[in-house]
Design a protein around this motif. Structure first.
Motif, PDB file in Angstrom:
ATOM      1  N   THR A  87       1.012  -0.572   0.235  1.00 56.99           N
ATOM      2  CA  THR A  87      -0.466  -0.096   0.345  1.00 56.99           C
ATOM      3  C   THR A  87       0.940   1.043  -0.302  1.00 56.99           C
ATOM      4  O   THR A  87       1.779   1.437   0.632  1.00 56.99           O
ATOM      5  N   ASP A  88       0.677   1.940  -0.683  1.00 55.49           N
ATOM      6  CA  ASP A  88       1.662   3.361  -1.001  1.00 55.49           C
ATOM      7  C   ASP A  88       0.198   4.659  -1.914  1.00 55.49           C
ATOM      8  O   ASP A  88       0.338   4.092  -2.638  1.00 55.49           O
ATOM      9  N   PRO A  89       0.564   5.518  -1.278  1.00 56.52           N
ATOM     10  CA  PRO A  89      -0.355   6.748  -2.102  1.00 56.52           C
ATOM     11  C   PRO A  89       0.268   6.817  -2.958  1.00 56.52           C
ATOM     12  O   PRO A  89      -0.427   7.237  -4.378  1.00 56.52           O
ATOM     13  N   ALA A  90       1.969   6.448  -3.283  1.00 54.08           N
ATOM     14  CA  ALA A  90       2.405   6.833  -4.372  1.00 54.08           C
ATOM     15  C   ALA A  90       1.986   5.894  -5.730  1.00 54.08           C
ATOM     16  O   ALA A  90       2.205   6.105  -6.537  1.00 54.08           O
ATOM     17  N   LEU A  91       1.112   4.787  -5.309  1.00 56.17           N
ATOM     18  CA  LEU A  91       0.911   3.942  -6.266  1.00 56.17           C
ATOM     19  C   LEU A  91      -0.466   4.162  -6.807  1.00 56.17           C
ATOM     20  O   LEU A  91      -1.267   3.196  -7.470  1.00 56.17           O
ATOM     21  N   ARG A  92      -1.030   4.879  -6.366  1.00 58.64           N
ATOM     22  CA  ARG A  92      -2.607   5.866  -7.022  1.00 58.64           C
ATOM     23  C   ARG A  92      -1.854   6.042  -8.417  1.00 58.64           C
ATOM     24  O   ARG A  92      -0.949   6.644  -8.600  1.00 58.64           O
ATOM     25  N   GLY A  93      -2.761   5.327  -9.199  1.00 56.29           N
ATOM     26  CA  GLY A  93      -3.563   5.383 -10.498  1.00 56.29           C
ATOM     27  C   GLY A  93      -1.663   4.935 -11.791  1.00 56.29           C
ATOM     28  O   GLY A  93      -1.944   4.449 -12.500  1.00 56.29           O
ATOM     29  N   ALA A  94      -0.986   3.817 -10.736  1.00 56.48           N
ATOM     30  CA  ALA A  94       0.100   3.064 -11.604  1.00 56.48           C
ATOM     31  C   ALA A  94      -0.908   2.226 -12.022  1.00 56.48           C
ATOM     32  O   ALA A  94      -2.147   2.070 -12.371  1.00 56.48           O
ATOM     33  N   ASP A  95       0.684   2.373 -13.294  1.00 57.83           N
ATOM     34  CA  ASP A  95      -0.651   1.692 -14.602  1.00 57.83           C
ATOM     35  C   ASP A  95      -0.086  -0.107 -14.242  1.00 57.83           C
ATOM     36  O   ASP A  95       0.694  -0.631 -13.462  1.00 57.83           O
ATOM     37  N   ALA A  96      -0.032  -1.063 -15.168  1.00 56.50           N
ATOM     38  CA  ALA A  96      -0.333  -2.810 -15.760  1.00 56.50           C
ATOM     39  C   ALA A  96       1.110  -2.923 -15.090  1.00 56.50           C
ATOM     40  O   ALA A  96       1.972  -3.472 -14.864  1.00 56.50           O
ATOM     41  N   LEU A  97       2.355  -1.887 -15.759  1.00 52.76           N
ATOM     42  CA  LEU A  97       4.092  -1.835 -16.097  1.00 52.76           C
ATOM     43  C   LEU A  97       4.211  -1.841 -14.238  1.00 52.76           C
ATOM     44  O   LEU A  97       5.517  -2.354 -13.578  1.00 52.76           O
ATOM     45  N   VAL A  98       3.921  -0.755 -13.682  1.00 54.85           N
ATOM     46  CA  VAL A  98       3.962  -0.635 -12.619  1.00 54.85           C
ATOM     47  C   VAL A  98       3.923  -1.753 -11.652  1.00 54.85           C
ATOM     48  O   VAL A  98       4.661  -1.862 -10.755  1.00 54.85           O
ATOM     49  N   THR A  99       2.511  -2.112 -11.857  1.00 53.85           N
ATOM     50  CA  THR A  99       2.067  -2.865 -11.327  1.00 53.85           C
ATOM     51  C   THR A  99       2.598  -4.010 -11.181  1.00 53.85           C
ATOM     52  O   THR A  99       3.350  -4.807 -10.285  1.00 53.85           O
ATOM     53  N   ALA A 100       2.603  -4.792 -11.636  1.00 51.01           N
ATOM     54  CA  ALA A 100       3.578  -5.939 -12.591  1.00 51.01           C
ATOM     55  C   ALA A 100       5.090  -5.508 -11.888  1.00 51.01           C
ATOM     56  O   ALA A 100       5.304  -6.599 -11.336  1.00 51.01           O
ATOM     57  N   ARG A 101       6.351  -4.232 -11.828  1.00 51.67           N
ATOM     58  CA  ARG A 101       7.018  -4.613 -11.266  1.00 51.67           C
ATOM     59  C   ARG A 101       6.596  -4.359  -9.342  1.00 51.67           C
ATOM     60  O   ARG A 101       7.614  -5.565  -8.851  1.00 51.67           O
ATOM     61  N   VAL A 102       6.344  -3.541  -9.059  1.00 46.41           N
ATOM     62  CA  VAL A 102       5.785  -3.753  -7.794  1.00 46.41           C
ATOM     63  C   VAL A 102       5.224  -5.451  -7.253  1.00 46.41           C
ATOM     64  O   VAL A 102       5.808  -5.456  -6.778  1.00 46.41           O
ATOM     65  N   LEU A 103       4.795  -6.042  -8.011  1.00 45.34           N
ATOM     66  CA  LEU A 103       3.977  -7.271  -7.770  1.00 45.34           C
ATOM     67  C   LEU A 103       5.769  -8.514  -7.897  1.00 45.34           C
ATOM     68  O   LEU A 103       5.444  -8.925  -7.024  1.00 45.34           O
ATOM     69  N   ALA A 104       6.118  -8.014  -9.112  1.00 42.83           N
ATOM     70  CA  ALA A 104       7.744  -8.831  -8.762  1.00 42.83           C
ATOM     71  C   ALA A 104       8.234  -9.065  -8.049  1.00 42.83           C
ATOM     72  O   ALA A 104       9.098  -9.747  -7.454  1.00 42.83           O
ATOM     73  N   SER A 105       8.702  -7.578  -7.419  1.00 44.19           N
ATOM     74  CA  SER A 105       9.310  -7.833  -6.954  1.00 44.19           C
ATOM     75  C   SER A 105       8.993  -7.938  -5.194  1.00 44.19           C
ATOM     76  O   SER A 105      10.122  -8.234  -4.498  1.00 44.19           O
ATOM     77  N   ALA A 106       7.907  -7.802  -5.050  1.00 46.10           N
ATOM     78  CA  ALA A 106       7.702  -8.206  -3.584  1.00 46.10           C
ATOM     79  C   ALA A 106       7.218  -9.919  -3.901  1.00 46.10           C
ATOM     80  O   ALA A 106       7.641 -10.764  -2.572  1.00 46.10           O
ATOM     81  N   VAL A 107       6.941 -10.695  -5.206  1.00 41.61           N
ATOM     82  CA  VAL A 107       7.032 -12.187  -5.012  1.00 41.61           C
ATOM     83  C   VAL A 107       8.630 -12.509  -4.981  1.00 41.61           C
ATOM     84  O   VAL A 107       8.885 -13.640  -4.189  1.00 41.61           O
ATOM     85  N   ARG A 108       9.822 -11.996  -5.149  1.00 38.76           N
ATOM     86  CA  ARG A 108      10.988 -12.165  -5.325  1.00 38.76           C
ATOM     87  C   ARG A 108      11.492 -12.370  -3.880  1.00 38.76           C
ATOM     88  O   ARG A 108      12.479 -12.733  -3.940  1.00 38.76           O
ATOM     89  N   ARG A 109      10.746 -11.422  -3.213  1.00 35.93           N
ATOM     90  CA  ARG A 109      11.400 -11.694  -1.481  1.00 35.93           C
ATOM     91  C   ARG A 109      11.020 -12.397  -0.872  1.00 35.93           C
ATOM     92  O   ARG A 109      11.140 -12.999   0.238  1.00 35.93           O
ATOM     93  N   GLN A 110      10.311 -13.822  -1.365  1.00 34.53           N
ATOM     94  CA  GLN A 110      10.745 -14.680  -0.501  1.00 34.53           C
ATOM     95  C   GLN A 110      10.609 -16.265  -1.529  1.00 34.53           C
ATOM     96  O   GLN A 110      10.128 -16.261  -3.224  1.00 34.53           O
ATOM     97  N   PRO A 111      10.972 -17.761  -1.723  1.00 34.74           N
ATOM     98  CA  PRO A 111      11.323 -18.653  -2.343  1.00 34.74           C
ATOM     99  C   PRO A 111       9.602 -18.973  -2.736  1.00 34.74           C
ATOM    100  O   PRO A 111       9.097 -18.325  -2.411  1.00 34.74           O
ATOM    101  N   PHE A 112       9.944 -19.079  -3.913  1.00 38.80           N
ATOM    102  CA  PHE A 112       8.574 -19.586  -4.802  1.00 38.80           C
ATOM    103  C   PHE A 112       8.576 -20.963  -5.725  1.00 38.80           C
ATOM    104  O   PHE A 112      10.511 -20.537  -6.439  1.00 38.80           O
ATOM    105  N   ASP A 113       7.636 -21.391  -6.120  1.00 44.84           N
ATOM    106  CA  ASP A 113       7.379 -22.525  -6.671  1.00 44.84           C
ATOM    107  C   ASP A 113       6.792 -22.193  -7.874  1.00 44.84           C
ATOM    108  O   ASP A 113       7.595 -22.329  -9.795  1.00 44.84           O
ATOM    109  N   LEU A 114       5.349 -21.375  -8.062  1.00 41.41           N
ATOM    110  CA  LEU A 114       4.134 -21.279  -8.672  1.00 41.41           C
ATOM    111  C   LEU A 114       3.992 -20.223  -7.987  1.00 41.41           C
ATOM    112  O   LEU A 114       3.439 -19.848  -6.892  1.00 41.41           O
ATOM    113  N   VAL A 115       4.131 -18.977  -8.506  1.00 44.11           N
ATOM    114  CA  VAL A 115       3.197 -18.101  -9.259  1.00 44.11           C
ATOM    115  C   VAL A 115       1.775 -18.501 -10.210  1.00 44.11           C
ATOM    116  O   VAL A 115       1.963 -18.304 -11.553  1.00 44.11           O
ATOM    117  N   LEU A 116       0.571 -18.535  -9.294  1.00 43.24           N
ATOM    118  CA  LEU A 116      -0.729 -17.549  -9.860  1.00 43.24           C
ATOM    119  C   LEU A 116      -1.568 -17.004  -9.685  1.00 43.24           C
ATOM    120  O   LEU A 116      -1.424 -16.433  -9.268  1.00 43.24           O
TER     121      LEU A 116
END
Lengths: 256, 319
Positions: A87-116
C-alpha cells in the motif's frame, strides 16, 4: 515435494455495482464496496489444492489501498496461509507496468515454486500483467490454463486456444494464469473466517521494495472521456405477437 | 519518419484476419509499415502481409516459436526492436500475442495498452470501458516503442496491393527460454459455420436454466441456417458449453447480421463482444435486463417457451 505457491490477487469494486470514473479519470475506489476479484478465486482454489496435495504454503500478494484488506481477508479465510499487501499513495494511478514491477519485487522477496494469477482483472481487463511479472522474474509462463496439475516439479496445463486447447508442460518455477471455470472455488467456512484473523499479513510500501520513482511513474494516462453514442431505443414486444414479430424481423434482415 | 510495426499472428491457413486489419490501420499512421511474423508459415504469409501494406516482413519459420510459449518470440522481437527502432507496435488480442506483448513491455520498459478499439496516433489510442458506455482516449508515454493490443474487428481489412520485402530472421533463442513447452494441440470440432463468420449468432446465458436447453439454440440455428451458437461467460464458467463458444471481452468478438441473445442479462463482459452486431434481438424474462436497452427488438418473456414456438413459426414459413 513441498510447494511455495504465490497467488496474485486484486481488490476490485463490487462487480455487481455500477462503476464510476472520478474527475481525475481514475476508477472511483473510495466509498465503493469492494471485493476479491472473482477471477482470482480460481487461481487461489488451484493453489490451495496443489498445496493440500503436495504440502506447502499459499501466499497471497496484492497491491492496493487499505480497503484491499477485504480481498486479503477473503483469500485468507478461503485457506491461504499468509499475505503481503503493498500500500502506498505513490501507487495511485499505477498502470500495468508499474503494478507488475511492484508485484514482481514483492514475489521475489520469498522463495516460490509457482505464481498463480487470473487471466485478467474484472475491472481493468488488461490481461497481460502476469506475463510481465513472469518476464521480470525471469521465469516461464503457462498462460490461459483451464486445467493445472503439478508432478515432479513440472506443471502441466491445458491452455485455452482459439480452436480448442493445447497441453503445455513447464518446469518450475513458473507463472501460471488460470481461467474462470478451471476450478470450483470453495466458500470460506466459519472456522476459516476465524482463523484468517490470526494469519500473518505483511505490509509493504514502494520504498520497502527498493523501486525508484522512475520505475513507479505510470506511462499511460487517460486524457479524455466521453459518453459513447447511445443507441436508439428499440422495440419491446411480449405475449402472443412476439413470435410473429421476431420471425418478421429475421425475414426483414433476410436471414430466413 | 514514423515506423509502425504489426506483430502478425500466423494461423494454419496464413495470417490471421486481425493481422490484415492492423496493417490496414497502420497505413494511416506511418509512412513505414512493417510486420514481424514468427513461426511456421511466416515466410509464406509475407505475400498477404505485403498486399495489406507491410513493406518489410521480418520472418522466421522456425518451429521453436510454435513449440514454446511467449519467451522465444518475446526475446527475438526485443532484439528486432533494438535493431530497427519502431515507434509503435500493434498486436491483435490473441492468446499468443498477449503473452509476447506482456513480456516485451518488461524488457523495453514500454507502455502497453490493452483492449484498444482504435489507434489515434503514434502515442494515442482509444478504448471503451464500463460496458462500452464510455469512450476513453489514452496518451501513451515512456520509452518507444509504444505497444497496443487491439481488439479484433476494430478495423476493416483493405488490401493496398503492395508487395513486401522479406527479411529472414534467425531464431537464436537461448536454451533457458525453452521451458513452457506446447506438447499437444487439440482442436475441438465445431459443427456449422464459425462464430466469427456466421450471418446469425444465437447466444445463450443463465436464463436457459439448464445446459440441456442449449439444444433449443442448436435447433433454432439449424432452421435459420448459416447460424452459430455462442454463450455468455457465466455459462462457460459453469461448464455448460466449451470456452470456444464464449462471446465477450474474454471470448470472441462477433459482428453478425443478426445477434440473438437468449437469457443473457447483458453484463459488460459480454456486451463488448457483440455490440457491433448489425441487428440485435434479445429474449429475457427480466424487463430491466441491460441487454434489452441494446436490442433493436426485445422480447420480454420466458425463452424456454418462446423458442420452440419461434422454431415452429420459421419452419412453417420455410416450407
Amino acid at each position: 515435494m513441498v510447494m511455495d505457491v504465490v497467488v496474485l490477487a486484486k481488490h476490485v469494486p463490487d462487480p455487481q455495482g455500477t462503476p464510476e470514473l472520478g474527475e481525475d479519470f481514475l476508477l472511483r475506489r473510495e466509498g465503493v464496496d469492494g471485493a476479491l476479484d472473482p477471477g482470482d478465486e480460481y487461481p487461489l482454489e488451484a493453489a490451495l489444492r496443489i498445496t493440500e496435495y503436495h504440502g506447502g504454503e499459499v501466499t497471497v500478494v496484492s497491491m492496493g489501498p487499505e480497503p484491499a484488506m477485504t480481498a486479503i481477508r477473503r483469500a485468507l479465510s478461503m485457506g491461504a496461509h499468509r499475505a503481503v499487501l503493498i500500500t502506498d499513495p505513490a501507487l495511485r494511478g499505477a498502470d500495468a507496468l508499474v503494478t507488475a514491477r511492484v508485484l514482481a519485487s514483492a514475489v521475489r522477496r520469498q522463495p516460490f515454486d509457482l505464481v498463480l494469477a487470473g487471466i485478467e482483472s474484472t475491472d481493468g481487463y488488461t490481461g497481460t500483467l502476469p506475463m510481465t511479472v513472469a518476464e521480470l522474474l525471469g521465469v516461464p509462463a503457462a498462460t490461459f490454463a483451464r486445467r493445472v496439475e503439478v508432478n515432479d516439479r513440472i506443471v502441466r496445463t491445458e491452455r485455452q486456444t482459439e480452436e480448442g486447447y493445447d497441453v503445455v508442460e513447464c518446469p518450475l518455477p513458473a507463472v501460471v494464469t488460470v481461467t474462470a471455470g478451471a476450478t470450483e472455488p470453495r466458500y470460506p467456512t466459519l472456522k476459516g473466517i476465524m482463523q484468517a484473523k490470526q494469519k500473518p499479513v505483511e505490509r509493504l510500501t514502494a520504498a520497502d521494495l527498493g523501486l525508484s520513482p522512475e520505475e513507479l511513474a505510470p506511462t499511460q494516462s487517460v486524457i479524455a472521456v466521453e459518453a459513447a453514442p447511445q443507441k436508439a431505443v428499440g422495440e419491446i414486444v411480449q405475449g402472443d405477437d412476439a413470435v410473429t414479430r421476431v420471425a418478421d424481423f429475421l425475414a426483414e434482415a433476410k436471414v430466413i | 519518419m514514423a515506423k509502425v510495426w504489426v506483430y502478425a499472428d500466423i494461423g494454419p491457413e496464413g495470417p490471421r484476419p486481425s493481422a490484415l486489419e492492423l496493417l490496414t490501420k497502420a497505413r494511416d499512421l506511418a509512412d513505414t509499415v512493417e510486420a514481424v511474423a514468427l513461426g511456421p508459415g511466416a515466410t509464406g504469409a509475407a505475400a498477404a502481409l505485403g498486399d495489406y501494406g507491410a513493406k518489410t516482413v521480418y520472418a522466421s519459420d522456425d518451429p521453436v516459436f510454435g513449440e514454446y510459449l511467449g519467451q522465444p518470440a518475446a526475446h527475438v522481437l526485443a532484439r528486432l526492436v533494438a535493431e530497427h527502432v519502431p515507434n509503435l507496435i500493434m498486436f491483435a488480442t490473441t492468446y499468443d500475442s498477449r503473452d509476447v506483448a506482456g513480456r516485451l513491455q518488461a524488457t523495453t520498459g514500454s507502455t502497453l495498452m490493452s483492449n484498444a478499439t482504435d489507434v489515434l496516433g503514434l502515442d494515442r489510442a482509444r478504448t471503451e470501458i464500463l460496458g462500452g458506455t464510455k469512450i476513453v482516449d489514452v496518451s501513451l508515454g515512456g520509452p518507444e516503442p509504444r505497444l497496443v493490443l487491439v481488439r479484433p474487428k476494430s478495423f476493416a481489412a483493405e488490401p493496398s496491393g503492395g508487395t513486401a520485402n522479406v527479411v529472414p530472421v534467425v531464431a537464436e533463442v537461448p536454451d533457458e527460454l525453452l521451458k513452457a513447452h506446447r506438447v499437444e494441440r487439440h482442436e475441438e470440432p465445431a459443427s456449422g459455420p464459425k462464430l466469427e463468420e456466421a450471418k446469425v449468432v444465437i447466444a445463450g446465458g443463465r436464463g436457459l436454466q439448464d445446459p440441456t436447453n442449449f439444444a433449443l439454440l442448436e435447433r433454432l440455428a439449424a432452421v435459420i441456417g448459416n447460424a452459430a451458437v455462442g454463450a455468455s461467460r457465466a455459462v462457460v464458467d459453469a461448464g455448460w458449453i466449451p470456452y470456444s463458444h464464449q462471446i465477450g471481452q474474454t471470448g470472441k468478438t462477433v459482428k453478425p447480421e443478426v445477434y440473438v441473445a437468449v437469457g443473457i442479462s447483458g453484463a459488460t463482459q459480454h456486451v463488448v463482444g457483440m455490440k457491433q452486431s448489425k441487428r440485435i434481438v434479445a429474449i429475457n424474462k427480466d424487463p430491466d435486463a441491460p441487454i434489452l436497452k441494446l436490442a433493436d427488438l426485445g422480447v420480454v418473456g420466458d425463452a424456454l417457451s418462446f423458442l420452440p414456438r419461434l422454431i415452429e413459426a420459421i419452419e412453417a414459413r420455410e416450407s
